[in-house]
Design a protein around this motif. Structure first.
Motif, short mmCIF file in Angstrom:
data_model
loop_
_atom_site.label_atom_id
_atom_site.label_comp_id
_atom_site.label_asym_id
_atom_site.label_seq_id
_atom_site.Cartn_x
_atom_site.Cartn_y
_atom_site.Cartn_z
N ALA A 1 2.17 -8.62 -9.62
CA ALA A 1 0.90 -8.31 -8.94
C ALA A 1 1.08 -7.40 -7.72
O ALA A 1 0.36 -6.44 -7.22
CB ALA A 1 -0.24 -9.32 -8.94
N ALA A 2 2.03 -8.11 -7.03
CA ALA A 2 2.43 -7.25 -5.63
C ALA A 2 2.76 -6.00 -5.68
O ALA A 2 2.64 -5.18 -4.94
CB ALA A 2 3.48 -8.17 -4.85
N LEU A 3 3.75 -5.81 -6.73
CA LEU A 3 4.13 -4.39 -6.82
C LEU A 3 3.16 -3.43 -7.48
O LEU A 3 2.97 -2.26 -6.98
CB LEU A 3 5.36 -4.49 -7.90
N ALA A 4 2.23 -3.94 -8.19
CA ALA A 4 1.15 -3.03 -8.81
C ALA A 4 0.18 -2.67 -7.53
O ALA A 4 -0.33 -1.61 -7.36
CB ALA A 4 0.26 -3.90 -9.61
N ILE A 5 -0.23 -3.75 -6.54
CA ILE A 5 -0.83 -3.28 -5.36
C ILE A 5 -0.32 -2.15 -4.39
O ILE A 5 -0.84 -1.64 -3.99
CB ILE A 5 -1.11 -4.47 -4.76
N MET A 6 1.19 -2.31 -4.34
CA MET A 6 1.95 -1.34 -3.64
C MET A 6 1.69 0.03 -4.10
O MET A 6 1.53 0.83 -3.34
CB MET A 6 3.30 -2.10 -3.37
N VAL A 7 2.01 -0.03 -5.73
CA VAL A 7 1.77 1.49 -6.38
C VAL A 7 0.59 1.98 -6.16
O VAL A 7 0.22 2.96 -5.59
CB VAL A 7 2.24 1.13 -7.83
N GLU A 8 -0.54 1.22 -6.25
CA GLU A 8 -1.99 1.65 -6.06
C GLU A 8 -2.34 2.06 -4.47
O GLU A 8 -3.01 3.42 -4.48
CB GLU A 8 -3.03 0.58 -6.53
N SER A 9 -1.87 1.31 -3.83
CA SER A 9 -2.03 1.56 -2.33
C SER A 9 -1.46 2.68 -1.83
O SER A 9 -2.14 3.49 -1.38
CB SER A 9 -1.52 0.32 -1.44
N TYR A 10 -0.13 2.94 -2.12
CA TYR A 10 0.48 4.00 -1.90
C TYR A 10 -0.09 5.27 -2.44
O TYR A 10 0.16 6.43 -1.72
CB TYR A 10 1.85 4.13 -2.26
N LEU B 1 -3.00 0.46 3.53
CA LEU B 1 -1.75 0.23 4.26
C LEU B 1 -1.78 -1.34 4.44
O LEU B 1 -0.56 -2.01 4.15
CB LEU B 1 -1.76 0.81 5.67
N ALA B 2 -2.80 -2.22 4.91
CA ALA B 2 -2.62 -3.39 5.05
C ALA B 2 -2.43 -4.12 3.68
O ALA B 2 -1.65 -5.10 3.54
CB ALA B 2 -3.76 -4.10 5.66
N ALA B 3 -3.04 -3.61 2.62
CA ALA B 3 -2.63 -4.02 1.44
C ALA B 3 -1.20 -3.93 0.92
O ALA B 3 -0.78 -4.78 0.25
CB ALA B 3 -3.65 -3.51 0.27
N ALA B 4 -0.77 -2.56 1.04
CA ALA B 4 0.49 -2.40 0.74
C ALA B 4 1.53 -3.56 1.51
O ALA B 4 2.39 -4.03 1.00
CB ALA B 4 0.86 -1.06 0.84
N ASN B 5 1.23 -3.82 2.84
CA ASN B 5 2.15 -4.43 3.63
C ASN B 5 2.18 -5.93 3.11
O ASN B 5 3.10 -6.68 3.00
CB ASN B 5 1.62 -4.52 5.11
N ARG B 6 0.99 -6.43 2.58
CA ARG B 6 0.85 -7.69 2.11
C ARG B 6 1.74 -7.92 0.54
O ARG B 6 2.47 -8.90 0.41
CB ARG B 6 -0.51 -8.28 1.85
N GLY B 7 1.54 -6.67 -0.02
CA GLY B 7 2.46 -6.87 -1.36
C GLY B 7 3.93 -6.94 -0.85
O GLY B 7 4.63 -7.52 -1.63
N GLN C 1 -3.12 5.77 -3.25
CA GLN C 1 -4.26 5.92 -2.54
C GLN C 1 -4.23 6.86 -1.02
O GLN C 1 -5.07 7.79 -0.57
CB GLN C 1 -5.07 4.96 -2.14
N MET C 2 -3.03 6.64 -0.58
CA MET C 2 -2.53 6.94 0.70
C MET C 2 -1.86 8.41 0.73
O MET C 2 -1.60 8.91 1.75
CB MET C 2 -2.10 5.88 1.56
N GLY C 3 -1.79 8.75 -0.82
CA GLY C 3 -0.65 9.96 -0.77
C GLY C 3 0.84 9.81 -0.60
O GLY C 3 1.24 10.79 -0.15
N LEU C 4 1.05 8.68 -0.41
CA LEU C 4 2.62 8.40 0.04
C LEU C 4 3.41 8.57 -1.34
O LEU C 4 3.76 7.47 -2.08
CB LEU C 4 2.78 7.07 0.74
N ASP C 5 3.80 9.67 -1.87
CA ASP C 5 4.39 9.89 -3.24
C ASP C 5 5.83 9.03 -3.42
O ASP C 5 5.95 8.60 -4.31
CB ASP C 5 4.33 11.14 -3.81
N ASP C 6 6.40 9.34 -2.55
CA ASP C 6 7.65 8.72 -2.50
C ASP C 6 7.88 7.15 -2.60
O ASP C 6 8.34 6.52 -3.29
CB ASP C 6 8.67 9.02 -1.26
N LEU C 7 6.90 6.65 -1.60
CA LEU C 7 7.00 5.05 -1.47
C LEU C 7 6.28 4.61 -2.92
O LEU C 7 6.60 3.43 -3.60
CB LEU C 7 6.00 4.60 -0.29
N ARG C 8 5.23 5.27 -3.38
CA ARG C 8 4.35 4.97 -4.74
C ARG C 8 5.63 4.98 -5.83
O ARG C 8 5.60 4.10 -6.66
CB ARG C 8 3.49 5.87 -5.06
#
Length: 252
Positions: free
Chosen positions: A214-223, A193-199, A225-232
């Motif tokens: 790179a920020a978008l890629a981090i957001m995709v991977e972070s979401y 969650l912290a990683a996605a927020n930084r992205g 991992q958290m199972g947040l499919d819509d945000l991913r």
């Protein structure tokens, strides 16, 4: 760096004081202050910057309110910058801004504040050995960006404005790199969650930098991992639209 005007005021005064109105008249001797200032200018012209600094600091001690005092202060700002004396340069700049808020060269002084803080951001040793500096405290970069922003806001037509804009492009990228470094730190520790927020912060505040991919890629991977499919999928759609060749753009 820019071509700095070396004491035009003094040059004009010296021409009047030291030269007679006709070739037959004898030369008028320089005053002690004039001679001292001329010595400093000669030292600067020959590259003896440390000696010039000593001479000018001595000048201000002896003649703090003389006709050359303001120009000497401007020269010292330049010299302390060139000599990498960051703290002294900033002190000289802030003192000048405080005492001379309406000076004709105030845009130059504001520009130099950004230059000094940007120089403080550099680390010659780390650059020489190829050390990644992206995770270093970006305080000086933030301050330099603010300094240049202030210059553009107050003096948009300044002759230093174009260079300030170019420097701000680099500074934005530097600040975005720091955010990515922090995001990657969180990724390694599974603080997704912290990683996605930084992205997302990079997207919001540094949207026109190369670091957005790179920020978008981090957001995709972070979401993911958290199972947040819509945000991913929202992040992936933005990644696909802007960076279709990224490995995560079309991943399942």
């Amino acid at each position: 760096m820019m071509n700095y005007r070396l004491a035009l005021t003094f040059a004009a005064a010296l021409a009047v004081a030291s030269c007679s109105s006709s070739p037959d008249e004898s030369r008028v001797p320089l005053t002690e202050a004039e001679a001292m200032y001329q010595q400093a200018q000669e030292q600067m012209a020959t590259g003896s910057l440390t000696s010039a600094r000593v001479t000018l600091e001595d000048f201000l001690t002896r003649y703090p309110f003389g006709p050359y005092a303001e120009q000497v202060q401007l020269d010292l700002i330049y010299l302390t910058y060139k000599l990498d004396d960051i703290q002294k340069a900033l002190a000289n700049i802030d003192r000048f801004l405080r005492l001379n808020p309406n000076h004709r060269d105030i845009d130059y002084v504001m520009y130099m504040r950004g230059m000094v803080n940007q120089r403080a951001e550099y680390s010659a040793i780390q650059e020489l050995v190829g050390v990644d500096r992206s995770d270093r405290d970006p305080s000086f970069a933030k301050q330099a960006f603010e300094d240049f922003s202030n210059l553009l806001r107050e003096f948009p037509e300044s002759k230093y404005a174009a260079d300030a804009k170019q420097r701000m492009v680099w500074l934005k990228s530097r600040l975005a790199q720091y955010e990515l470094a922090v995001a990657q730190y969180y990724m390694k520790r599974e603080a997704y969650l912290a990683a996605a927020n930084r992205g997302r912060y990079v997207l919001e505040y540094f949207s026109n930098t190369p670091e957005v991919e790179a920020a978008l890629a981090i957001m995709v991977e972070s979401y993911d991992q958290m199972g947040l499919d819509d945000l991913r999928e929202q992040a992936r759609a933005t990644l696909r639209k802007n960076y279709p060749n990224n490995r995560l753009a079309n991943a399942n």
